[in-house]
Every structure is written in C-alpha cells, then in structure tokens.
Design a protein around this motif. Structure first.
Motif, PDB file in Angstrom:
ATOM      1  N   ASP A   1      -0.448  48.043   0.229  1.00 45.31           N
ATOM      2  CA  ASP A   1      -0.861  47.837  -1.164  1.00 45.31           C
ATOM      3  C   ASP A   1      -0.770  46.392  -1.650  1.00 45.31           C
ATOM      4  O   ASP A   1      -0.031  45.575  -1.114  1.00 45.31           O
ATOM      5  CB  ASP A   1      -0.077  48.759  -2.114  1.00 45.31           C
ATOM      6  CG  ASP A   1       1.432  48.637  -1.966  1.00 45.31           C
ATOM      7  OD1 ASP A   1       1.912  48.271  -0.871  1.00 45.31           O
ATOM      8  OD2 ASP A   1       2.148  48.903  -2.950  1.00 45.31           O
ATOM      9  N   ALA A   2      -1.566  46.114  -2.695  1.00 46.34           N
ATOM     10  CA  ALA A   2      -1.586  44.797  -3.331  1.00 46.34           C
ATOM     11  C   ALA A   2      -0.979  44.908  -4.730  1.00 46.34           C
ATOM     12  O   ALA A   2      -0.481  45.965  -5.112  1.00 46.34           O
ATOM     13  CB  ALA A   2      -3.016  44.292  -3.408  1.00 46.34           C
TER      14      ALA A   2
ATOM     15  N   ALA B   1      -0.709  39.555  -3.127  1.00 42.96           N
ATOM     16  CA  ALA B   1       0.262  38.492  -3.388  1.00 42.96           C
ATOM     17  C   ALA B   1       1.561  38.695  -2.621  1.00 42.96           C
ATOM     18  O   ALA B   1       2.475  37.883  -2.713  1.00 42.96           O
ATOM     19  CB  ALA B   1       0.547  38.414  -4.886  1.00 42.96           C
ATOM     20  N   CYS B   2       1.667  39.810  -1.880  1.00 43.56           N
ATOM     21  CA  CYS B   2       2.899  40.026  -1.110  1.00 43.56           C
ATOM     22  C   CYS B   2       2.614  39.976   0.389  1.00 43.56           C
ATOM     23  O   CYS B   2       3.512  40.166   1.204  1.00 43.56           O
ATOM     24  CB  CYS B   2       3.560  41.352  -1.504  1.00 43.56           C
ATOM     25  SG  CYS B   2       5.330  41.398  -1.116  1.00 43.56           S
ATOM     26  N   GLY B   3       1.363  39.743   0.764  1.00 41.95           N
ATOM     27  CA  GLY B   3       1.041  39.586   2.184  1.00 41.95           C
ATOM     28  C   GLY B   3       0.888  40.881   2.960  1.00 41.95           C
ATOM     29  O   GLY B   3       0.876  40.864   4.192  1.00 41.95           O
TER      30      GLY B   3
ATOM     31  N   MET C   1       6.899  36.048   4.809  1.00 38.43           N
ATOM     32  CA  MET C   1       7.753  35.457   3.771  1.00 38.43           C
ATOM     33  C   MET C   1       7.573  33.946   3.774  1.00 38.43           C
ATOM     34  O   MET C   1       7.009  33.399   4.712  1.00 38.43           O
ATOM     35  CB  MET C   1       9.225  35.697   4.136  1.00 38.43           C
ATOM     36  CG  MET C   1       9.727  37.065   3.793  1.00 38.43           C
ATOM     37  SD  MET C   1      10.100  37.138   2.042  1.00 38.43           S
ATOM     38  CE  MET C   1      11.400  38.330   2.058  1.00 38.43           C
ATOM     39  N   VAL C   2       8.135  33.299   2.751  1.00 40.07           N
ATOM     40  CA  VAL C   2       8.242  31.845   2.791  1.00 40.07           C
ATOM     41  C   VAL C   2       9.113  31.487   3.982  1.00 40.07           C
ATOM     42  O   VAL C   2      10.159  32.089   4.206  1.00 40.07           O
ATOM     43  CB  VAL C   2       8.880  31.312   1.485  1.00 40.07           C
ATOM     44  CG1 VAL C   2       9.225  29.841   1.623  1.00 40.07           C
ATOM     45  CG2 VAL C   2       7.945  31.538   0.310  1.00 40.07           C
TER      46      VAL C   2
ATOM     47  N   PHE D   1       0.582  32.498  -3.724  1.00 39.79           N
ATOM     48  CA  PHE D   1       1.138  32.859  -2.411  1.00 39.79           C
ATOM     49  C   PHE D   1      -0.006  33.028  -1.403  1.00 39.79           C
ATOM     50  O   PHE D   1      -0.872  33.883  -1.576  1.00 39.79           O
ATOM     51  CB  PHE D   1       1.938  34.154  -2.507  1.00 39.79           C
ATOM     52  CG  PHE D   1       2.525  34.614  -1.195  1.00 39.79           C
ATOM     53  CD1 PHE D   1       3.614  33.965  -0.632  1.00 39.79           C
ATOM     54  CD2 PHE D   1       1.979  35.695  -0.521  1.00 39.79           C
ATOM     55  CE1 PHE D   1       4.158  34.395   0.575  1.00 39.79           C
ATOM     56  CE2 PHE D   1       2.515  36.135   0.690  1.00 39.79           C
ATOM     57  CZ  PHE D   1       3.611  35.474   1.235  1.00 39.79           C
ATOM     58  N   ALA D   2      -0.003  32.193  -0.381  1.00 38.28           N
ATOM     59  CA  ALA D   2      -1.093  32.256   0.601  1.00 38.28           C
ATOM     60  C   ALA D   2      -0.567  31.849   1.972  1.00 38.28           C
ATOM     61  O   ALA D   2      -0.455  30.671   2.279  1.00 38.28           O
ATOM     62  CB  ALA D   2      -2.223  31.316   0.190  1.00 38.28           C
TER      63      ALA D   2
END
Ligand code: ZN
Ligand code: ZN
Length: 423
Positions: free
Chosen positions: A85-86, A115-117, A181-182, A395-396
């Motif tokens: 899901d997004a 936005a959470c990958g 994640m970052v 976030f990309a």
C-alpha cells in the motif's frame, strides 16, 4: 559443502538480465500507487507475475492480498512478505515517474504516493520469486511469497491471518521481510531482538458543557480540560518511566471549538504511542487512561471520556537464532561492511503479527535507499536527520543499487533456509 553458496550464485546469475524489466515494474507501480485495502492493480501485477513464473496463486486473501506457492521437492518452506500500500501524500519528488494519482479515502479525494517505498518491496519480491522459479535446480523446498495489503493502517497482516493464511497455506520454517529506509543505498541493517516498536493509536473524546464565551461559570470548558490533559500526558515518559525505558507519547491532533466566543461541548485528542517492551507498553497505556479520566474528573466533566483504539502494531522481534543464520548468509555474500547492526527504530510494522501468531521465527531487515554520496555527505556533516524519510513527500529511493540489493538480500536470506539441491 559450498552447495548453498553455489545455489545463491546460480539463482542470482539471471538478476542482471532481469533488472531492466524490474526497473519498469518499479516505475509503473510507483506512478500507480494505491491506498490501503485498495491495492487491486498492484495485487494484479504480483499475481500475474507469480502465475507466469509457475506459482500456484491465491488472490483476495484478506481482501487484496496475494499468496504464491512454489513446491520444489522436499525441504523447508519459507515465507517472504512484501507490503503493497501507498499513503495519502502529495508527491513532491519531481521524478519523471512521480505519482499524479488521487483516490477516494472515506468519501474524500486525496493525493496518493508511494512515500514509504512499498513499491520497492513489491518489486523486490517479484524479482526474488522469478529467480527462484527460473533456477529450480539450485534449491529444494517450498517458497511462499506473500503480498500484503494495508500495512499503513495496521490492518493488512491481521486481515490475511483472519482470511486463513495459517490454515490454507503451508506453515513455513521461517518468515522473512525487508523495508527500504534512509541509509546508504545497498546497505543492509538488522539486529537480533526488537527491531521496530509497538504502536498504539487512540482517539479520546473529552466532554464538557458549552456556553457563551463571556460566561465561563455556565460552562465546563473542554478546551482547558484537553490542554491540561495534553501537558499531563507528557509526564508519563518523563516522570513515570525509568530513564532506560524508551517510549513515545505524541498528541498529534487536538480539536475543539469553532469560534473565539463559544465554549464548545467537547474536545477530541488523537494520540500515538510507541514502545519497545510489553511491560512498558502496558504501563504507558494504563497511565494514559488514568490521566485522561482524572483530568476529566478534575474539570467536573459531565461524563467519562471515550477512548477509542484507532490502530495497533505489534512489536517486530527478530528471532535471535534465525537472525544469526540470516546475517551469516548476508555476510558471506555481501562484500565489505555492507551488513550493519542497527538500533531498534520507533517506526512500526505489522510484519510482526505473522511470526508471533503463527509461532514461526521471523527476521526483518532494512535496505538503505539513499544515494551513497548524498548519505556519506549527510553523515559527515551530521545532517542525516534532514534527509527525506519514509512518509515524506520527497522520499525517493535511488533505483540502483537499491533494487538489486533488495533482491539479492531476499534470495540470500531465503537460500539460508531452503535445502541445497542434490547433485
Ligand atoms: Zn510507512
Ligand atoms: Zn512501510
């Protein structure tokens, strides 16, 4: 001996030829994000890919979930999980494949973004499932990729469990999951024990009595009641817990009233709790209830506050033995010091439900998605916290080497559990 390492090499031999296709799958899913429990298109792509690779496929598990099963001789079964899901976020990455999608959320049209990958997670799992199907002579056992809906609402894992995940499909020896994640792209981070926090969210309605703003004596002011409650809630972490016990209590929303000279009837607080330990969690939740009720009583509230659970995430606890086995496999495969030991994060995940409720050892790890040069620079200047995190409109993850690293990690970790082929 050496069979497993050889198996991994054989499995990953096709990865480079698969990459262009996986990249287009990723961009396609990224530009077509879907909200929790609406992941029909994404689930369709996953199911088509699994079928084409020769998996038995079940769709609609827990509404939009997809489960693939590939039986390849005697040996352990391994479950691999990706969430699909997004989020209701307007994308601001400026990427050529950025989302321009809007979708319905409770009757309102909202912008949607990966936005959470989770688009990366789906792509990783499609890649992994494809490689295992192509090189069946490199392993034995059963591979079970699971594409899960609604991680962001905390409802998806439970929905799949309630829909018979544990009874309709083979019980695995291990459950594996990963999250972008970052972090420097291509680096893997994990730890034994708790890796993500438990999350509990509540809505609290506090009742007062409305009146004219000029006549406070005729009112029971819910604004003051709520304000006092918000401040008192801050003492749970600072005054009730030991300094060595970590927890977060955040009041993210506080709503009351419509006009400066009208004292309203009620106030609504929405709060979010993160904890790393069940005893601490119980203590914090009990303290919230006690404080909310006591503040209402102190204000002469006409009725007890209503506390409603919004969502709940379990602790994600990596099984120590299973983590050792997985990390050994990572260290054997990944060069240099790409495999890091991480701290637990205050993010939450419903991945923990599968292992905890099925009583199967589970391992969860992070894959860095930040451009390595950007990450190194931020680390040097102490500005890592300024990099766009998951859920940020900017976030990309960089596609390479994030994409290949996640497929490699999943293949390597799976192969640590499956049986080597018989020569
Ligand atoms: Zn998320
Ligand atoms: Zn996520």
């Amino acid at each position: 001996m050496g069979d497993k390492a050889e198996g991994v090499q054989n499995l990953l031999a096709y990865l480079h030829t698969l990459l262009p296709d996986l990249e287009s799958v990723y961009k396609d899913i990224h530009s077509h994000p879907e909200l929790s429990m609406q992941e029909n298109r994404t689930a369709g792509i996953a199911a088509d890919r699994l079928r084409a690779a020769g998996y038995e496929v079940a769709t609609g598990v827990g509404k939009t979930g997809v489960v693939g099963v590939l039986r390849n001789g005697d040996g352990p079964a391994v479950m691999l999980r990706a969430d699909m899901d997004a989020l209701p976020v307007r994308e601001a990455t400026g990427l050529p494949y950025a989302s321009r999608v809007n979708a319905d959320q409770n009757g309102k049209s909202v912008p949607v973004m990966h936005a959470c990958g989770h688009d990366m997670h789906v792509t990783w799992l499609i890649g992994t499932a494809t490689l295992f199907a192509r090189s069946r002579s490199a392993w034995r056992g059963t591979l079970m990729p699971v594409f899960q809906p609604a991680e962001e609402t905390g409802a998806g894992a439970q929905a799949m469990i309630n829909d018979g995940l544990f009874t309709r499909f083979p019980k695995p020896t291990a459950i594996l999951g990963q999250h972008v994640m970052v972090g420097s792209s291509g680096e893997i981070g994990t730890r034994s024990g708790v890796i993500t926090s438990a999350g509990d969210s509540f809505e609290i309605r506090m009742f007062g009595r409305g009146a004219h703003g000029s006549m406070p004596q005729a009112s029971i002011d819910p604004v003051v009641m709520a304000a006092s409650t918000v401040l008192r809630l801050q003492t749970i972490v600072s005054r009730e817990l030991a300094p060595t016990d970590a927890a977060v209590v955040t009041v993210g929303s506080l709503q009351a009233g419509t006009k400066e000279n009208v004292i309203p009837d009620e106030a609504i607080l929405k709060l979010n709790v993160r904890t790393f330990d069940e005893v601490v969690r119980k203590k914090v939740l009990a303290a919230i209830e006690r404080i909310v009720n006591a503040e209402a009583e102190a204000s002469r509230a006409p009725k007890k506050p209503e506390i409603t659970l919004l969502d709940r995430y379990p602790l994600v606890k990596n099984d120590p033995e299973a983590t050792r086995r997985t990390v050994d496999a990572f260290r054997n495969y990944f060069q240099g010091d790409r495999v890091k030991d991480t701290q637990p994060t205050t993010a939450s995940e419903d991945f923990g439900s599968f292992g905890a409720e099925w009583q199967v050892p589970a391992v969860f790890w992070f894959v860095g998605g930040t451009d390595p040069a950007t990450y190194a620079k931020a680390k040097e200047s102490g500005t890592v916290a300024d990099l766009p995190t998951n859920h940020n409109p900017r976030f990309a993850p960089v596609i390479h080497p994030t994409l290949e690293a996640g497929v490699e990690a999943m293949v390597v970790a799976s192969q640590a559990w499956l049986s080597p082929s018989v020569h």
